[in-house]
Design a protein around this motif. Structure first.
Motif, PDB file in Angstrom:
ATOM      1  N   THR A  18       0.842  -1.199   0.000  1.00  0.00           N
ATOM      2  CA  THR A  18       0.000   0.000   0.000  1.00  0.00           C
ATOM      3  C   THR A  18       0.873   1.242   0.000  1.00  0.00           C
ATOM      4  O   THR A  18       1.930   1.272   0.651  1.00  0.00           O
ATOM      5  CB  THR A  18      -0.917   0.009   1.224  1.00  0.00           C
ATOM      6  OG1 THR A  18      -1.829  -1.104   1.130  1.00  0.00           O
ATOM      7  CG2 THR A  18      -1.720   1.301   1.323  1.00  0.00           C
ATOM      8  N   ARG A  63      -9.396  -0.252  -5.582  1.00  0.00           N
ATOM      9  CA  ARG A  63      -8.185  -0.222  -4.752  1.00  0.00           C
ATOM     10  C   ARG A  63      -7.752   1.199  -4.383  1.00  0.00           C
ATOM     11  O   ARG A  63      -6.774   1.373  -3.645  1.00  0.00           O
ATOM     12  CB  ARG A  63      -7.049  -0.914  -5.501  1.00  0.00           C
ATOM     13  CG  ARG A  63      -7.292  -2.377  -5.821  1.00  0.00           C
ATOM     14  CD  ARG A  63      -6.085  -3.000  -6.513  1.00  0.00           C
ATOM     15  NE  ARG A  63      -5.848  -2.426  -7.837  1.00  0.00           N
ATOM     16  CZ  ARG A  63      -4.845  -1.625  -8.125  1.00  0.00           C
ATOM     17  NH1 ARG A  63      -3.963  -1.277  -7.194  1.00  0.00           N
ATOM     18  NH2 ARG A  63      -4.686  -1.154  -9.356  1.00  0.00           N
ATOM     19  N   LYS A  78      -4.695   6.879  -1.441  1.00  0.00           N
ATOM     20  CA  LYS A  78      -4.145   5.605  -1.005  1.00  0.00           C
ATOM     21  C   LYS A  78      -4.418   4.555  -2.069  1.00  0.00           C
ATOM     22  O   LYS A  78      -5.547   4.391  -2.526  1.00  0.00           O
ATOM     23  CB  LYS A  78      -4.768   5.167   0.327  1.00  0.00           C
ATOM     24  CG  LYS A  78      -4.123   3.897   0.881  1.00  0.00           C
ATOM     25  CD  LYS A  78      -4.574   3.591   2.289  1.00  0.00           C
ATOM     26  CE  LYS A  78      -5.865   2.828   2.298  1.00  0.00           C
ATOM     27  NZ  LYS A  78      -6.206   2.314   3.659  1.00  0.00           N
ATOM     28  N   SER A  80      -4.111   0.613  -2.602  1.00  0.00           N
ATOM     29  CA  SER A  80      -3.934  -0.673  -1.928  1.00  0.00           C
ATOM     30  C   SER A  80      -3.593  -1.753  -2.943  1.00  0.00           C
ATOM     31  O   SER A  80      -3.954  -1.655  -4.115  1.00  0.00           O
ATOM     32  CB  SER A  80      -5.215  -1.058  -1.191  1.00  0.00           C
ATOM     33  OG  SER A  80      -5.613  -0.056  -0.287  1.00  0.00           O
TER      34      SER A  80
END
Lengths: 118, 113
Positions: A18, A63, A78, A80
């Motif tokens: 991540t 994601r 973010k 992931s």
């Protein structure tokens, strides 16, 4: 005038991990939109995610998710489970439909080059 | 539905030459705009249009002209190219009071010698 700052010119992450990209902005407007665009080596500008300032809930797209802190004027992305195809330049952008004549002008940060390593 | 299209993909000009970068969209969007992208500068707005017959300047308009005779087309003209106009040019469009999201064309890379 609005400004957008991306303080990380380059970042790297291992595949499947991540990573968070930072973005701060400055505005006196109350109604605005924030975007993250992805630009792969093909140079195409691809919308990743958008956030309306009046919504408190953080936007998510598979994601990709954001951490929108309106009081702090922060809008981080973010990613992931990073994938090799996520390697690209990422631009944070701001738009306020009410700001003067250029109603839909996008103000961009200078970008963060993200490399996903195998 | 092709979205936003731009031609040409790549062009080399000599200083002083003129050319037109073409942009078209088939989404019936009212708002169209041109940006240039330079290394380390992000994208900057050149000109924009809020509808057919209406255009206005962005933050870096010098050396460029635009017109909007139809909803679909928004060409960008360089009347006398200069090396400082070497850049990648993007056209974008959006519909007012809809998603507020701008959709970009694939870009035109311009080299002025």
């Amino acid at each position: 005038a609005q400004t957008v700052t991306q303080s990380q010119p380059e970042m790297s992450v291992q595949e499947a991990e991540t990573v968070t990209l930072s973005c701060t902005y400055d505005t006196s407007e109350n109604n605005y939109y924030l975007f993250w665009y992805k630009q792969p080596p093909s140079r195409q500008m691809i919308l990743v995610i958008r956030q309306e300032a009046y919504k408190q809930q953080n936007a998510t797209e598979n994601r990709f998710s954001v951490n929108f802190q309106k009081a702090a004027k922060s809008f981080s992305l973010k990613i992931s489970d990073s994938q090799l195809g996520d390697t690209a330049m990422y631009f944070c952008a701001f738009m306020s439909p009410n700001s003067g004549g250029s109603n839909y002008k996008l103000t961009f940060g200078k970008g963060t080059l993200l490399t996903v390593n195998p | 539905n092709a979205g936003v299209t731009q031609t040409p993909k790549f062009q080399v000009l000599k200083t002083g030459q003129s050319m037109t970068l073409q942009c078209a969209q088939d989404m019936n969007h009212e708002y169209m705009s041109w940006y240039r992208q330079d290394p380390g500068m992000g994208l900057r707005l050149i000109h924009y249009s809020v509808g057919a017959g209406i255009t206005d300047q962005g933050e870096v308009p010098n050396g460029y002209n635009v017109s909007r005779s139809t909803t679909e087309d928004f060409p960008l003209r360089l009347l006398s190219a200069a090396p400082s106009q070497t850049s990648v040019y993007f056209c974008a469009s959006t519909q007012f009071l809809a998603s507020e999201t701008q959709y970009f064309g694939p870009g035109t890379r311009l080299l002025v010698l």
